[in-house]
Write a protein that holds these residues in place. Structure first.
Motif, mmCIF file in Angstrom:
data_model
loop_
_atom_site.group_PDB
_atom_site.id
_atom_site.type_symbol
_atom_site.label_atom_id
_atom_site.label_comp_id
_atom_site.label_asym_id
_atom_site.label_seq_id
_atom_site.Cartn_x
_atom_site.Cartn_y
_atom_site.Cartn_z
ATOM 1 N N ASN A 181 18.560 0.369 55.214
ATOM 2 C CA ASN A 181 17.117 0.318 54.927
ATOM 3 C C ASN A 181 16.809 -0.329 53.574
ATOM 4 O OD1 ASN A 181 16.382 1.386 57.346
ATOM 5 N ND2 ASN A 181 15.784 3.390 56.576
ATOM 6 N N ALA A 182 17.687 -1.204 53.123
ATOM 7 C CA ALA A 182 17.462 -1.926 51.869
ATOM 8 C C ALA A 182 16.786 -3.262 52.166
ATOM 9 C CB ALA A 182 18.780 -2.143 51.136
ATOM 10 N N TYR A 183 15.835 -3.627 51.325
ATOM 11 C CA TYR A 183 15.074 -4.867 51.490
ATOM 12 C C TYR A 183 15.980 -6.071 51.248
ATOM 13 C CZ TYR A 183 11.753 -8.594 50.211
ATOM 14 O OH TYR A 183 11.060 -9.768 50.120
ATOM 15 N N VAL A 184 15.896 -7.074 52.147
ATOM 16 C CA VAL A 184 16.645 -8.320 51.987
ATOM 17 C C VAL A 184 15.656 -9.474 52.163
ATOM 18 C CG1 VAL A 184 18.517 -9.775 52.817
ATOM 19 C CG2 VAL A 184 18.754 -7.279 52.888
ATOM 20 N N ARG A 185 15.605 -10.364 51.203
ATOM 21 C CA ARG A 185 14.670 -11.498 51.228
ATOM 22 C C ARG A 185 15.129 -12.541 52.241
ATOM 23 N NH1 ARG A 185 14.043 -14.144 45.508
ATOM 24 N NH2 ARG A 185 13.014 -12.146 45.077
ATOM 25 N N PHE A 212 10.343 -13.631 56.676
ATOM 26 C CA PHE A 212 10.130 -13.433 55.244
ATOM 27 C C PHE A 212 11.108 -12.418 54.639
ATOM 28 C CE2 PHE A 212 5.843 -14.431 56.993
ATOM 29 C CZ PHE A 212 5.715 -15.687 56.427
ATOM 30 N N PHE A 213 11.431 -11.382 55.418
ATOM 31 C CA PHE A 213 12.336 -10.331 54.929
ATOM 32 C C PHE A 213 12.841 -9.530 56.124
ATOM 33 C CE2 PHE A 213 8.436 -8.015 55.507
ATOM 34 C CZ PHE A 213 8.837 -6.738 55.865
ATOM 35 N N TYR A 214 13.864 -8.726 55.858
ATOM 36 C CA TYR A 214 14.319 -7.748 56.839
ATOM 37 C C TYR A 214 14.969 -6.597 56.100
ATOM 38 C CZ TYR A 214 19.014 -9.744 56.206
ATOM 39 O OH TYR A 214 20.204 -10.183 55.679
ATOM 40 N N GLY A 248 15.721 -9.559 42.816
ATOM 41 C CA GLY A 248 15.584 -8.167 42.403
ATOM 42 C C GLY A 248 14.456 -7.945 41.414
ATOM 43 N N LEU A 249 14.071 -8.989 40.681
ATOM 44 C CA LEU A 249 12.943 -8.855 39.769
ATOM 45 C C LEU A 249 11.637 -8.800 40.559
ATOM 46 C CD1 LEU A 249 13.766 -11.323 36.833
ATOM 47 C CD2 LEU A 249 13.992 -8.840 36.859
ATOM 48 N N ASN A 270 6.273 -3.506 52.927
ATOM 49 C CA ASN A 270 6.646 -4.879 52.595
ATOM 50 C C ASN A 270 5.792 -5.904 53.333
ATOM 51 O OD1 ASN A 270 9.081 -4.836 50.702
ATOM 52 N ND2 ASN A 270 9.726 -3.375 52.283
ATOM 53 N N SER A 271 5.364 -5.564 54.549
ATOM 54 C CA SER A 271 4.469 -6.465 55.284
ATOM 55 C C SER A 271 3.112 -6.569 54.579
ATOM 56 C CB SER A 271 4.274 -5.969 56.716
ATOM 57 O OG SER A 271 5.497 -6.004 57.435
#
Length: 384
Positions: A139-143, A132-134, A199-200, A78-79
């Motif tokens: 371990n799910a991506y969160v904006r 930007f995210f965590y 999610g898109l 993601n980085s």
């Protein structure tokens, strides 16, 4: 682990983006290896998009997988995605400078790299302080809110370049502004939809579509270019006639012919003759600058087209052209000297049938200048 519908759509969209970039690369393989700055920027835009399409696919597949090792992998993937967005912004700005203004100073390059340097620092800090995210406990991506700030920065930079094309003095060039719109329209739509509907994953597929449009537009423009000198060719005159001459604008046109060009080919060979044509083209472009266009009309004949109603504009440009060539010294690599015979005319065409008549008139004026040159130098007509 079963993939969600959004993950499947993200994988499919980025797979299509990857395929598009592969097609673009192989269809423009020769263009990417010519050493031209615009082509180099396009090449790296294509490479970055291809890499991120892969990392987007992997992050969609691994999102939510447990384990410390997988957490490290997801942070890395993601980085990379966020860093790539910054790199893409810089590449576009460099492409814009080369494509529209034909020059990029050290100051321009420095200014384009500052946002990327700041962004890299912020992405690194994001590993410790979510910007930007965590990744949540699963371990799910969160904006994060920084995502929207970065998106606004990118779209703002894009908007500035789009609007600046309106004011850049290149309105006589076909497909220039169209290329910007083809590039940014899908990107604006994709980025805004991705921001609005969580999610898109549409950002990089839309960038791939934009790059494809940009490449197609550039290929369309090459129809109007002479492959040897890079100048416009005779097809460009038809474009001018359709889009400008018939608007009753006044144009000053200078026809220039290289004196004794046949002797250059005979004495030094056609390779040196081609170099003489390229040198002539570069000199004419440097003199005309952004004020007009230079066309390679025939073998060693060139047209300088300047939209102007000033009566002495042709004399001004012919004087500058003569001065520019007079300053060029012969060297072992450039064993020839160049001078031009020139004729000019000012016109305001109002119908589609007058272009041939106009070209005949200016050709006669140029021939008169060449005749005087040959008489002054006691040359035979075989070198005309």
């Amino acid at each position: 682990m079963e993939l969600s519908p959004l993950a499947i759509s993200a994988i499919g969209g980025n797979a299509i983006a990857l395929a598009l970039m592969g097609i673009c690369y192989w269809s423009c393989f020769y263009r990417f290896h010519k050493g031209v700055r615009t082509s180099q920027c396009l090449f790296w835009m294509l490479i970055v998009t291809s890499i991120v399409s892969v990392t987007e696919i992997l992050s969609s597949v691994f999102d939510g997988w447990s384990g410390t090792g997988m957490r490290v992998v997801l942070y890395a993937l993601n980085s990379v995605n966020f860093l790539a967005a910054l790199v893409m912004m810089v590449l576009w700005l460099l492409f814009f400078l080369a494509y529209f203004t034909k020059k990029a100073s050290k100051t321009h390059i420095l200014l384009t790299h500052i946002p990327m340097a700041i962004g890299i620092i912020l992405v690194i800090l994001n590993l410790f302080f979510p910007i930007f995210f965590y990744l949540d406990a699963n371990n799910a991506y969160v904006r994060g809110y920084g995502y929207y700030a970065l998106l606004v920065l990118e779209l703002s930079a894009a908007t500035c370049t789009v609007f600046s094309t309106i004011f850049v003095r290149r309105h006589m060039e076909p497909f220039k502004n169209l290329s910007t719109y083809l590039f940014f329209t899908p990107i604006f739509v994709g980025c805004i939809l991705q921001a609005c509907f969580y999610g898109l994953a549409l950002q990089w597929p839309s960038i791939a579509i934009g790059i494809t449009g940009l490449i197609l537009s550039a290929q369309n423009q090459s129809i109007y270019r002479d492959p040897l000198t890079g100048l416009y060719n005779r097809v460009y005159l038809s474009y001018l006639q359709r889009n400008f001459f018939t608007r009753k604008k006044t144009f000053t046109v200078i026809m220039a012919d290289i004196n004794d060009f046949k002797s250059v080919n005979d004495e030094f060979g056609h390779k040196i003759g081609d170099k003489a044509l390229i040198d002539t083209a570069r000199t004419l472009v440097s003199v005309v600058g952004e004020s007009g266009s230079v066309v390679r009309y025939a073998g060693d004949e060139f047209l300088i087209i300047v939209p102007s109603e000033e009566k002495d504009v042709s004399e001004k440009y012919m004087s500058k052209i003569n001065e520019a060539f007079a300053k060029q010294a012969t060297t072992p690599e450039r064993p020839y000297s160049i001078s031009l015979s020139m004729g000019s005319i000012q016109c305001r065409l109002s119908n589609s049938d007058s272009l041939d008549e106009f070209m005949n008139q200016i050709d006669k004026r140029m021939y008169e200048s060449k005749k005087r040159y040959h008489e002054a130098h006691h040359l035979s007509r075989e070198y005309e």
